[in-house]
Design a protein around this motif. Sequence first.
Motif, PDB file in Angstrom:
ATOM      1  N   GLN A 187       0.830  -1.202   0.000  1.00 22.50           N
ATOM      2  CA  GLN A 187       0.000   0.000   0.000  1.00 22.50           C
ATOM      3  C   GLN A 187       0.867   1.256   0.000  1.00 22.50           C
ATOM      4  O   GLN A 187       0.554   2.247  -0.669  1.00 22.50           O
ATOM      5  CB  GLN A 187      -0.934  -0.023   1.202  1.00 22.50           C
ATOM      6  CG  GLN A 187      -1.948  -1.158   1.155  1.00 22.50           C
ATOM      7  CD  GLN A 187      -2.829  -1.217   2.379  1.00 22.50           C
ATOM      8  OE1 GLN A 187      -3.320  -0.186   2.851  1.00 22.50           O
ATOM      9  NE2 GLN A 187      -3.045  -2.413   2.914  1.00 22.50           N
ATOM     10  N   LEU A 188       1.984   1.210   0.718  1.00 25.70           N
ATOM     11  CA  LEU A 188       2.913   2.344   0.686  1.00 25.70           C
ATOM     12  C   LEU A 188       3.553   2.469  -0.690  1.00 25.70           C
ATOM     13  O   LEU A 188       3.742   3.582  -1.195  1.00 25.70           O
ATOM     14  CB  LEU A 188       3.980   2.170   1.760  1.00 25.70           C
ATOM     15  CG  LEU A 188       3.484   2.256   3.208  1.00 25.70           C
ATOM     16  CD1 LEU A 188       4.643   2.022   4.177  1.00 25.70           C
ATOM     17  CD2 LEU A 188       2.827   3.608   3.495  1.00 25.70           C
ATOM     18  N   ALA A 189       3.888   1.341  -1.315  1.00 22.44           N
ATOM     19  CA  ALA A 189       4.449   1.379  -2.674  1.00 22.44           C
ATOM     20  C   ALA A 189       3.443   1.971  -3.648  1.00 22.44           C
ATOM     21  O   ALA A 189       3.812   2.702  -4.582  1.00 22.44           O
ATOM     22  CB  ALA A 189       4.871  -0.021  -3.110  1.00 22.44           C
ATOM     23  N   ASP A 190       2.156   1.680  -3.459  1.00 21.47           N
ATOM     24  CA  ASP A 190       1.102   2.263  -4.294  1.00 21.47           C
ATOM     25  C   ASP A 190       1.060   3.782  -4.140  1.00 21.47           C
ATOM     26  O   ASP A 190       0.917   4.519  -5.131  1.00 21.47           O
ATOM     27  CB  ASP A 190      -0.250   1.666  -3.908  1.00 21.47           C
ATOM     28  CG  ASP A 190      -1.414   2.352  -4.597  1.00 21.47           C
ATOM     29  OD1 ASP A 190      -1.910   3.375  -4.075  1.00 21.47           O
ATOM     30  OD2 ASP A 190      -1.839   1.871  -5.671  1.00 21.47           O
ATOM     31  N   LEU A 191       1.189   4.267  -2.904  1.00 15.28           N
ATOM     32  CA  LEU A 191       1.180   5.716  -2.682  1.00 15.28           C
ATOM     33  C   LEU A 191       2.362   6.387  -3.368  1.00 15.28           C
ATOM     34  O   LEU A 191       2.225   7.475  -3.955  1.00 15.28           O
ATOM     35  CB  LEU A 191       1.216   6.013  -1.182  1.00 15.28           C
ATOM     36  CG  LEU A 191       0.012   5.546  -0.356  1.00 15.28           C
ATOM     37  CD1 LEU A 191       0.192   5.937   1.105  1.00 15.28           C
ATOM     38  CD2 LEU A 191      -1.287   6.115  -0.904  1.00 15.28           C
ATOM     39  N   ILE A 192       3.517   5.741  -3.325  1.00 18.60           N
ATOM     40  CA  ILE A 192       4.718   6.297  -3.953  1.00 18.60           C
ATOM     41  C   ILE A 192       4.572   6.311  -5.468  1.00 18.60           C
ATOM     42  O   ILE A 192       4.881   7.303  -6.138  1.00 18.60           O
ATOM     43  CB  ILE A 192       5.955   5.495  -3.516  1.00 18.60           C
ATOM     44  CG1 ILE A 192       6.193   5.679  -2.014  1.00 18.60           C
ATOM     45  CG2 ILE A 192       7.192   5.905  -4.311  1.00 18.60           C
ATOM     46  CD1 ILE A 192       7.114   4.646  -1.412  1.00 18.60           C
TER      47      ILE A 192
END
Length: 398
Positions: free
Chosen positions: A338-343
């Motif tokens: 989910q953090l990779a998606d935000l980035i």
Amino acid sequence: MIERDHAPNAGTGLLGAYFSRRNRQAPTDDGVGTGRWIAIDESGYNGDQLHGRDRYMILGSVAIDDAEAAAIVDTLRRDAGIQQSATEVKFQKMFTGGGASRRRRLLGELLGPGGSLHDRASVYVIDKHYFVAAKLVSLLLEERFNALGYDIDSNGVGRQLALDLATEGPRALGRDGFDRLIATAVGFFSKKNRTGDQVTVDDFYAVIRESYAYARRRKAPQAKKAAEVLDMLRKTRPEAEEFARERPAEATPTGEHGLLDDAMDPLVTAVPTVILHASIRYGGKLQVLADDQRLLTDDKLEVLERGATAVGLVHGLIKENHLQDLVRGRSVDHPSLQLADLIAGAGRVVARWHDGEDEPAGDELHLVVAPLVDPGGLLMDEGHEDFARVDSARAKRR
């Protein structure tokens, strides 16, 4: 006819035998095993259909495991007012639009100096215009020159030819003419054209000949560079015919023909490069978790794993195998994804803002996203400048 396999697989939403082995269901944990975990996700990815949508494809990555990511995601949910009923934190759904400015500020604080993700996040950008130009060179011109005994890859000539076509082509052909060239190349090389019934070799070379004739009539120095590349491409019909003959007929990207079948898919290039750069940056062996993608079959993940190592070894960037594992997972199960998606999402809106779109999210995030961009993966239309310089100049104009 190939029968579809609808058998479910634990740890992934992808069905069938092609996605049965390399799935990660348990939370990732840097305290277990020898490799540091890297989570990767994409934005703006449409397979080998590189024309007609966003110009840039983004691969976001973050060096974090699920144990630590869960705490960051929970804090972000609370501070950003994201309802607990939402199963995932997603950039496109929750951080875009005029009413999400506060959420974007919180994300910027995470990524900026002093933030929990500072020096752990990376944005890899593929300019699809350059990518297509580079494929015209590698799939056609490199083959022709190799047959004549010349290597235009290792000496950088091939890269320069691709740059000349990608950067000077719009000036030499006009935007519409260059757009037609890119669209025709994508149509010819894509998997949808297996039988050649959408873009034939004749269709392809008619556009190349017309593009060359138009560019040759232009007197600007930029047009001359593009015309020279197009002149070379005019003579590569035998290589295009060979590519069309060798294209596999099966309707799956797995197996011995996988990479040929996905010749125009940017993920095949981006994933090994991001893995290699993460290894150089963080050192030691890595464990990499990728978000579910139908392209990333078990066989393909194994090919990408070998490819990442081979690239590093060939160029002397690493001395030994730098991957412990490359697996896939569902973002709903892995807060690191989910953090990779935000980035990745932040990288995409900044790329669109850079292209001149009225993008509030890009306007607010560009200063914090620019330092995350890996310059090795970014080639611009105007001078191949990196995001940091382009954004700084644009900010001053505002």
